[in-house]
Design a protein around this motif. Sequence first.
Motif, PDB file in Angstrom:
ATOM      1  N   VAL A 180     -71.316   8.146  86.629  1.00 45.86           N
ATOM      2  CA  VAL A 180     -72.684   8.292  86.114  1.00 45.86           C
ATOM      3  C   VAL A 180     -72.950   7.246  85.035  1.00 45.86           C
ATOM      4  O   VAL A 180     -73.995   6.578  85.041  1.00 45.86           O
ATOM      5  CB  VAL A 180     -72.905   9.719  85.553  1.00 45.86           C
ATOM      6  N   THR A 181     -72.003   7.067  84.120  1.00 43.53           N
ATOM      7  CA  THR A 181     -72.179   6.090  83.040  1.00 43.53           C
ATOM      8  C   THR A 181     -72.299   4.678  83.592  1.00 43.53           C
ATOM      9  O   THR A 181     -73.105   3.872  83.109  1.00 43.53           O
ATOM     10  CB  THR A 181     -70.995   6.162  82.044  1.00 43.53           C
ATOM     11  N   GLU A 182     -71.508   4.356  84.620  1.00 43.51           N
ATOM     12  CA  GLU A 182     -71.562   3.023  85.245  1.00 43.51           C
ATOM     13  C   GLU A 182     -72.957   2.749  85.793  1.00 43.51           C
ATOM     14  O   GLU A 182     -73.511   1.656  85.618  1.00 43.51           O
ATOM     15  CB  GLU A 182     -70.509   2.937  86.350  1.00 43.51           C
ATOM     16  N   ARG A 183     -73.552   3.762  86.440  1.00 38.50           N
ATOM     17  CA  ARG A 183     -74.919   3.590  86.971  1.00 38.50           C
ATOM     18  C   ARG A 183     -75.942   3.454  85.853  1.00 38.50           C
ATOM     19  O   ARG A 183     -76.887   2.673  85.942  1.00 38.50           O
ATOM     20  CB  ARG A 183     -75.298   4.780  87.863  1.00 38.50           C
ATOM     21  N   ILE A 184     -75.767   4.231  84.790  1.00 37.84           N
ATOM     22  CA  ILE A 184     -76.689   4.124  83.653  1.00 37.84           C
ATOM     23  C   ILE A 184     -76.669   2.699  83.096  1.00 37.84           C
ATOM     24  O   ILE A 184     -77.722   2.099  82.826  1.00 37.84           O
ATOM     25  CB  ILE A 184     -76.317   5.144  82.558  1.00 37.84           C
ATOM     26  N   LEU A 185     -75.481   2.127  82.952  1.00 37.63           N
ATOM     27  CA  LEU A 185     -75.366   0.762  82.428  1.00 37.63           C
ATOM     28  C   LEU A 185     -76.004  -0.251  83.381  1.00 37.63           C
ATOM     29  O   LEU A 185     -76.610  -1.235  82.947  1.00 37.63           O
ATOM     30  CB  LEU A 185     -73.897   0.408  82.190  1.00 37.63           C
ATOM     31  N   TYR A 186     -75.882   0.003  84.675  1.00 37.34           N
ATOM     32  CA  TYR A 186     -76.453  -0.923  85.660  1.00 37.34           C
ATOM     33  C   TYR A 186     -77.978  -0.861  85.646  1.00 37.34           C
ATOM     34  O   TYR A 186     -78.662  -1.895  85.593  1.00 37.34           O
ATOM     35  CB  TYR A 186     -75.910  -0.589  87.048  1.00 37.34           C
ATOM     36  N   TYR A 187     -78.534   0.348  85.673  1.00 36.98           N
ATOM     37  CA  TYR A 187     -79.993   0.482  85.745  1.00 36.98           C
ATOM     38  C   TYR A 187     -80.674   0.081  84.440  1.00 36.98           C
ATOM     39  O   TYR A 187     -81.854  -0.266  84.439  1.00 36.98           O
ATOM     40  CB  TYR A 187     -80.382   1.909  86.139  1.00 36.98           C
ATOM     41  N   THR A 188     -79.969   0.163  83.329  1.00 38.22           N
ATOM     42  CA  THR A 188     -80.553  -0.286  82.061  1.00 38.22           C
ATOM     43  C   THR A 188     -80.353  -1.789  81.849  1.00 38.22           C
ATOM     44  O   THR A 188     -80.762  -2.322  80.819  1.00 38.22           O
ATOM     45  CB  THR A 188     -79.924   0.466  80.874  1.00 38.22           C
ATOM     46  N   GLY A 189     -79.704  -2.449  82.813  1.00 36.16           N
ATOM     47  CA  GLY A 189     -79.498  -3.892  82.712  1.00 36.16           C
ATOM     48  C   GLY A 189     -78.327  -4.296  81.842  1.00 36.16           C
ATOM     49  O   GLY A 189     -78.158  -5.477  81.536  1.00 36.16           O
ATOM     50  N   ARG A 190     -77.501  -3.312  81.461  1.00 38.14           N
ATOM     51  CA  ARG A 190     -76.375  -3.617  80.563  1.00 38.14           C
ATOM     52  C   ARG A 190     -75.262  -4.347  81.286  1.00 38.14           C
ATOM     53  O   ARG A 190     -74.531  -5.134  80.716  1.00 38.14           O
ATOM     54  CB  ARG A 190     -75.857  -2.309  79.956  1.00 38.14           C
ATOM     55  N   ILE A 191     -75.073  -4.019  82.594  1.00 43.48           N
ATOM     56  CA  ILE A 191     -74.098  -4.732  83.417  1.00 43.48           C
ATOM     57  C   ILE A 191     -74.805  -5.226  84.676  1.00 43.48           C
ATOM     58  O   ILE A 191     -75.837  -4.691  85.073  1.00 43.48           O
ATOM     59  CB  ILE A 191     -72.893  -3.837  83.799  1.00 43.48           C
ATOM     60  N   LYS A 192     -74.248  -6.247  85.302  1.00 44.71           N
ATOM     61  CA  LYS A 192     -74.892  -6.875  86.459  1.00 44.71           C
ATOM     62  C   LYS A 192     -74.333  -6.376  87.788  1.00 44.71           C
ATOM     63  O   LYS A 192     -74.968  -6.531  88.827  1.00 44.71           O
ATOM     64  CB  LYS A 192     -74.731  -8.403  86.383  1.00 44.71           C
ATOM     65  N   GLU A 193     -73.115  -5.805  87.762  1.00 47.93           N
ATOM     66  CA  GLU A 193     -72.502  -5.316  88.987  1.00 47.93           C
ATOM     67  C   GLU A 193     -71.918  -3.937  88.756  1.00 47.93           C
ATOM     68  O   GLU A 193     -71.499  -3.613  87.641  1.00 47.93           O
ATOM     69  CB  GLU A 193     -71.376  -6.249  89.456  1.00 47.93           C
ATOM     70  N   ILE A 194     -71.866  -3.122  89.817  1.00 43.88           N
ATOM     71  CA  ILE A 194     -71.278  -1.790  89.733  1.00 43.88           C
ATOM     72  C   ILE A 194     -69.856  -1.829  90.280  1.00 43.88           C
ATOM     73  O   ILE A 194     -69.607  -2.393  91.346  1.00 43.88           O
ATOM     74  CB  ILE A 194     -72.122  -0.773  90.534  1.00 43.88           C
ATOM     75  N   HIS A 195     -68.925  -1.260  89.523  1.00 43.59           N
ATOM     76  CA  HIS A 195     -67.545  -1.122  89.989  1.00 43.59           C
ATOM     77  C   HIS A 195     -67.158   0.346  89.914  1.00 43.59           C
ATOM     78  O   HIS A 195     -67.593   1.068  89.016  1.00 43.59           O
ATOM     79  CB  HIS A 195     -66.594  -1.963  89.133  1.00 43.59           C
ATOM     80  N   GLU A 196     -66.324   0.768  90.843  1.00 42.02           N
ATOM     81  CA  GLU A 196     -65.967   2.175  90.923  1.00 42.02           C
ATOM     82  C   GLU A 196     -64.713   2.487  90.119  1.00 42.02           C
ATOM     83  O   GLU A 196     -63.920   1.598  89.807  1.00 42.02           O
ATOM     84  CB  GLU A 196     -65.763   2.597  92.382  1.00 42.02           C
TER      85      GLU A 196
END
Length: 763
Positions: free
Chosen positions: A88-104
């Motif tokens: 969930v936190t990884e997606r939050i960072l992605y959608y807020t533009g904090r990270i550019k790619e999602i990793h599991e």
Amino acid sequence: MAFSLLFPRLGAGTFTRSCADMICSTTAAGSHLTAIRAAPLTAALLSKRWNSSAQKKEITPAVEDLERLNKLRNIGISAHIDSGKTTVTERILYYTGRIKEIHEVRGKDNVGATMDWMDLEREKGITIQSAATYAQWGNTNLNIIDTPGHVDFTIEVERALRVLDGAVLVLCSVSGVQSQTITVDRQMRRYNVPRISFINKMDRAGANPTRIIDQIRNKLKIPAAALQVPIGAEDAFEGVVDILSKKAIYNRGTRGEDLVYEEIPAHLVETVNNAREELTAALAEVDDEIGELYIEEKQPTDQQLHNAVRRATIARKFTPVLMGSAIKDKGIQTLLNAVVSYLPNPTEIKNTMLDIDNNEKPVDVVPYSHEPFVGLAFKLEEGKYGQLTYIRVYQGRLEKGQFAHHVKSGKRVKVSRLVRMHSNSMEDVDSVGAGEICALFGIECASGDTFTDGTVNCSMSTMFVPDPVISLSLTPKDKNSPNFSKALSRFQREDPTFRVHVDAESKQTIISGMGELHLDIYVERMRREYNVDCITGKPQVAFRETATRKSQFAYTHKKQTGGAGQFGRVVGYIEPIDPEEHAELPHEFVNNVVGGNIPSQYMAACEKGYIDGLHEGFMVGHPIVGVRMVLEDGAAHSVDSSELAFRLATFHAFRESFKASSPRILEPVMTVEVSAPVEFQGTVLGSLNKRKGMIVDTETQEDYCVITSEVPLNNMFGYSTELRSATQGKGEFSMEYKRHSPVLPNIQEELIKDYQKKQAEKK
């Protein structure tokens, strides 16, 4: 409506009359600016005359600070292990533009999730340390802490919730409320943290959000209702319907970054209407405004429901429930909107500090940057540049180059570097205001210490630290390595639940912690980070000793060797404390002496003697708990009595009376929750019974079962290997400390014999 637009409409006299009653709200990105009435800063401002110079000199900075605070949320992501917090936190960072790619979390690309930055975390697929980051959603700033789910690392959750204003409680759509969920709920209540509940993994087979909401109400004992209705479930899960706006919301795009709003599917219209009625009924129980409308049989508007959800959530009377699937990139943006809309900003949470100069009287913290600085160090890490200290700024402003006053030691320390954390990377900043979370370098302190600017002598209340339940002996292979003691010293500073002591007789180093995994992780970290290989001994359980009946004492300590001697007499009794009180009151000393038979200056020494006697019991050498000592009478000598004499008299009186109190040995009992396929249910029940477990609850869901039992910790060693082999690797379990309970008589005899044998070997 921004403050800059609002204030020109107020006349010179209007401001002082209406400011306290004015409520400003915005609907952009779900942000709501709170009532100025709630802001402690207004009392000072309203006493000023409203004029152009005051507006420019005094009001503007305060208003800017208030507007900044209204656009700030400090939140934690908490849940039972494997509920999907880090995903969930990884997606939050992605959608807020904090990270550019999602990793599991268990990614095939060998990168791993952003917040699980330790190699051990990426290898094991679990979160070990809480990690902080920050992001922006709309015009709202988010400080986020991702916490571990495993009970062995519960202190990470404890200290995160201590400094956060709100939390997201993540629940699995199949497993629902589990053992660690209940622990996290208890921690949230301890620190008065409002929460939003997010039902994750809606794409899993057996997903049933209705059952999970019932579990929140019944197991966590908090009113809850859904704000969304799922569109499909399991592999057919497509999106959600927002009950307030009555719009279907779908995630489109390669990673669900595009939100598409459509009309409600026809087959769900009735379900949505029923869910709205259920939400209204739940809010009517906890909110006066909706309650009145409900009694009058009037339908509340969308805005009235929205405002009621916010009020009830912040008041901790209610938890709104949202749903989605983080792994399938669905429902995270609506969760972010709910965080902004329903969780409080720093001005809406009441925090107190203790005034040291006024007998530690509680004083409200004023969460504004123009006040004197007060901050709490809640987490320590050893970085390549020295100790990294995480601080929550509760009041005032912290600036690079300023001096901070360490309340505990009284020392002044210079803030040479100030950073904001993003997992294990950092960004240098010049200053942080009230309500923010930051980190400092080169500050020597312990977890839970308070810092101020020196103008106030106050301390923030510290966090709850549970006692360790398991111990190991630890011996370095290279006994000349200086890194052994360096590593243990660092780990103790970082983690208050990790304890180290040297056994006085065997001279072995003993480490204690919250579980086998907890200690295994630290042993592995010593090898990786400090190049120290260690040999571990057999795990030792944290037994306790206690009295079971009342026992009288009348002891005289008398010693004469020429000159001034020692004399002290104490009379009274010891009695057991109700086991239900053990957690809050492990021991108690009561002074019932009248007539001055024992001078008051010796009473503190008597209590110290009693405390000395609690450290080591005579049956198995473990601490004594659950005993109340009542001092009723005594005698003193005008020359020979001293603090030492009464301390020794009380010590020996307690030891003698304890032996006559039919003492019992207590062992830690754990709540063990096992999840396994249904076909292995009988095997699991048999294995728990073999380990003298008491089955508390059995729940069957679709094709698997969840068995909750209470098992002595001493019988749980090696259970993970047994469970894997018995369930073909499909079973998993979690374990949490429940209480200390008396051991069986035959076990007590064995433990006493083993202890006496060890003592004889040492002589």
